[in-house]
Motif scaffolding. Structure first.
Motif: not given
Length: 257
Positions: A86, A90, A92-93, A116
């Motif tokens: 992350h 970031p 990714h989430l 997140e």
């Protein structure tokens, strides 16, 4: 759809609980792992530091329901990995719907929610652990930027239908840490993973576990029929070597076509 009959383990000479008839229904997860009354006291709390989070994660722990109410190494490894990733990206989430299986204390799901705020996380386990997870969500997320916790606690027994309050069609990511420990539940866990990741669905599954017994190989033999496993190679430099020496492995699971 994978049925429990398809996942019935072969005849074994061991004394472990199993069924030997291919058409026999397996018992429920709750019947295999009956809950016990909680034993946690108010002062029983552990702190886990995850780089990327401003504060430590505070966890009440409870040995009453069994091993699920304690923080284990694989959960910390998976939490640190998603935090590292992350920090690099970031997205990714961001805005993801995430389901954690066998949450226990709720550590991994709580870390995802803290990292997140736009993510929506379901931390799931047996009913006996729900109060513990709710307590830990409250400890860590009451001051979330959303003014409401983005980690939801739900009961989900492996091998059973996905609870109606979990939007299974919208789940983007599945997290599972230290779920390989109870041999009779292996087929139930495989079925649950298959239910969450039907063929041709785009979904990321991160699976982390600590090698403890030779019997664990049976789980991965069952899993191999339905999933390919890929070792996670993009963790923080040097981390994989550290946790591998501790017997912990982290993989991505991809459903076979």
């Amino acid at each position: 759809m994978v049925s429990l009959a398809d996942l019935t383990p072969p005849r074994s000479r061991s004394n472990s609980v199993s069924t030997t008839k291919s058409d026999a229904a397996l018992p429920s997860f709750e019947s295999l792992a009956p809950p016990r009354p909680p034993t946690t006291k108010a002062e029983e709390e552990t702190h886990v530091r995850i780089e990327g989070l401003q504060d430590v994660v505070r966890l009440k722990v409870d040995a009453g329901p069994g091993c699920g109410g304690i923080a284990w190494p694989a959960g910390e490894v998976l939490s640190r990995y998603i935090a590292y990733r992350h920090g690099l990206d970031p997205s990714h989430l961001r805005n993801k719907k995430i389901l954690e299986l066998g949450s226990g204390t709720g550590l991994v799901g709580i870390v995802a929610g803290l990292l997140e705020p736009s993510a929506e996380v379901w931390a799931t386990d047996q009913s006996i652990l729900l109060d513990l997870m709710r307590s830990n969500v409250e400890l860590n997320l009451t001051n979330s930027p959303n003014h409401r916790p983005n980690v939801l606690v739900a009961e989900y027994n492996w091998g059973e239908e996905v609870p109606s309050d979990i939007p299974i069609e919208s789940i983007d990511m599945v997290l599972a840490a230290d779920c390989v420990y109870f041999e009779p539940a292996f087929p139930l866990l495989v079925k649950t993973l298959c239910d969450l990741a039907p063929i041709d669905k785009e979904i990321e599954i991160l699976f982390c576990w600590k090698k403890r017994r030779k019997a664990d190989k049976r789980f991965f033999m069952m899993l191999k029929k339905h999933f390919n496993q890929y070792t996670v190679e993009d963790d923080r430099p040097g981390q994989k070597e550290v946790y591998n020496r501790q017997g912990v492995s982290l993989v991505r699971l991809v459903r076979k076509k």
